[in-house]
Design an enzyme around this catalytic site. Structure first.
Site, mmCIF file in Angstrom:
data_model
loop_
_atom_site.group_PDB
_atom_site.id
_atom_site.type_symbol
_atom_site.label_atom_id
_atom_site.label_comp_id
_atom_site.label_asym_id
_atom_site.label_seq_id
_atom_site.Cartn_x
_atom_site.Cartn_y
_atom_site.Cartn_z
ATOM 1 N N MET A 1 20.339 74.127 101.833
ATOM 2 C CA MET A 1 19.792 72.770 101.960
ATOM 3 C C MET A 1 18.795 72.449 100.848
ATOM 4 O O MET A 1 18.754 71.330 100.336
ATOM 5 C CB MET A 1 19.102 72.618 103.329
ATOM 6 C CG MET A 1 20.062 72.417 104.473
ATOM 7 S SD MET A 1 21.103 70.964 104.275
ATOM 8 C CE MET A 1 19.890 69.658 104.424
ATOM 9 N N PHE B 1 19.095 65.332 109.684
ATOM 10 C CA PHE B 1 18.892 64.144 108.847
ATOM 11 C C PHE B 1 20.189 63.369 108.618
ATOM 12 O O PHE B 1 20.160 62.357 107.912
ATOM 13 C CB PHE B 1 18.312 64.552 107.489
ATOM 14 C CG PHE B 1 16.857 64.927 107.532
ATOM 15 C CD1 PHE B 1 15.872 63.948 107.622
ATOM 16 C CD2 PHE B 1 16.456 66.247 107.491
ATOM 17 C CE1 PHE B 1 14.521 64.284 107.663
ATOM 18 C CE2 PHE B 1 15.107 66.601 107.524
ATOM 19 C CZ PHE B 1 14.138 65.618 107.612
ATOM 20 N N HIS C 1 28.812 75.693 114.052
ATOM 21 C CA HIS C 1 28.207 75.853 112.726
ATOM 22 C C HIS C 1 28.838 76.992 111.938
ATOM 23 O O HIS C 1 29.503 77.872 112.506
ATOM 24 C CB HIS C 1 26.704 76.129 112.858
ATOM 25 C CG HIS C 1 25.890 74.895 113.115
ATOM 26 N ND1 HIS C 1 25.734 74.353 114.365
ATOM 27 C CD2 HIS C 1 25.182 74.097 112.260
ATOM 28 C CE1 HIS C 1 24.973 73.268 114.279
ATOM 29 N NE2 HIS C 1 24.629 73.090 113.012
ATOM 30 N N LYS D 1 24.253 80.757 109.808
ATOM 31 C CA LYS D 1 23.094 80.144 110.466
ATOM 32 C C LYS D 1 22.364 81.189 111.303
ATOM 33 O O LYS D 1 22.997 81.938 112.041
ATOM 34 C CB LYS D 1 23.578 78.986 111.347
ATOM 35 C CG LYS D 1 22.473 78.239 112.048
ATOM 36 C CD LYS D 1 22.967 76.928 112.635
ATOM 37 C CE LYS D 1 21.867 76.196 113.389
ATOM 38 N NZ LYS D 1 20.668 75.941 112.570
#
Ligand code: NAI
Ligand SMILES: O=C(O)C1=N[C@H](C(=O)O)C[C@H](O)C1
Length: 252
Positions: A16, A109, A136, A140
């Site tokens: 990210m 977001f 996912h 993660k």
């Protein structure tokens, strides 16, 4: 023309963080002034004159980052997950002693994900049953996802406000984990699968019908419009904002 917003990115080498670095470099009205990762000194944020720091790091360090940023008078936009009511409470309390500083903590977001959560809160009062499934990539580190927790908490609040009782479930015997995690009375299931990025389904059931609300992030660029929105707005929102819904006028 006004001066660009000076932005630091924490966790800049991560999935990210790297996407955020590119987005900030390409966006109008913002300027990347620092990109830090593990081992770097956080003082580089203030040395670079950053107005806003974006944190996409790991749950074990993100709260400490926020307290240090608040002490330095730097606004924070936080996407890292792992927050709970206690850690958010500590930040809220800290901000009362730092007038004018804003912190936005958002578990997701992506605009579609924020809308999905709003739709789920709206639908929750009309359905007897509800479960959340998040899916996912297998790298993660936390489960269930911050988004799934936030979704379930919102659904639980909406059910309580509507006077609904517990979700029906006759299970008396099961293998550990078979019914997922219990988040405020809402069952949450986590799938980890190579090939996935970030996905969520909210299943709502009534006699004879089911409503499925699904969101898919196929690429991390999906999170960038929301990150940039928060970067542009955080200075106008002193104190703590949890979730992007307020910035999109979607209600809590
Ligand atoms: N709010 C949102 O929309 C989204 C949130 N996330 C969350 O963001 C977080 C990061 O996710 P990814 O980028 O996939 O993880 P990642 O593992 O790819 O990146 C994390 C980065 O943080 C760095 N890091 C660790 N400790 C640090 C420290 N003390 N200071 C600076 N950097 C440090 C790591 O070296 C790594 O480069 C996770 O909590 C994830 O759940 C992920 C996607 C979207
Ligand atoms: O780790 C991820 O990838 C993601 N994390 C966030 C979460 O835990 O909700 C947001 C999104 O789901 C991607």
């Amino acid at each position: 023309m006004s001066e660009p917003i000076r932005v630091a990115v924490l966790g800049a080498s991560g999935r990210m963080g790297a996407t955020t670095v590119r987005a900030v470099q390409e966006a109008e009205g913002v300027e990347l002034v620092a990109a830090l990762d593990a081992g770097d000194d956080l003082r580089a944020v203030t040395d670079a004159g950053a107005h806003v720091a974006v944190d996409f790091t790991v749950p074990s360090v993100t709260e400490e980052h926020v307290h240090r940023l608040v002490d330095a008078g730097v606004h924070a936009v936080v996407g890292t997950t792992g927050w709970d009511d206690v850690s958010l409470g500590r930040v809220r309390d800290h901000l009362t002693r730092a007038p004018g500083v804003g912190v936005v903590v958002a578990p997701n977001f992506a605009l579609g994900a924020v809308l999905s959560m709003a739709f789920a809160r709206q639908a929750a009062r009309w359905f007897e049953s509800v479960e959340v499934v998040e899916l996912h990539h297998p790298d993660k580190v936390d489960a269930p996802s911050g988004t799934a927790r936030h979704t379930a908490q919102g659904i639980a609040r909406a059910r309580a406000a509507a006077g609904l009782g517990p979700v029906p479930d006759a299970t008396t015997q099961s293998l550990d984990g078979a019914r997922g995690a219990d988040v405020d009375g809402v069952r949450v299931h986590a799938v980890r699968l190579r090939g996935l990025v970030a996905h969520e389904e909210i299943l709502l059931g009534n006699p004879g019908e089911m409503l499925t609300i699904r969101h898919d992030s196929f690429d991390r660029v999906s999170f960038m419009p929301g990150v940039l929105l928060a970067v542009r707005r955080v200075a106008d929102r002193p104190g703590l904002t949890v979730g992007l819904e307020d910035l999109l006028d979607l209600g809590a």
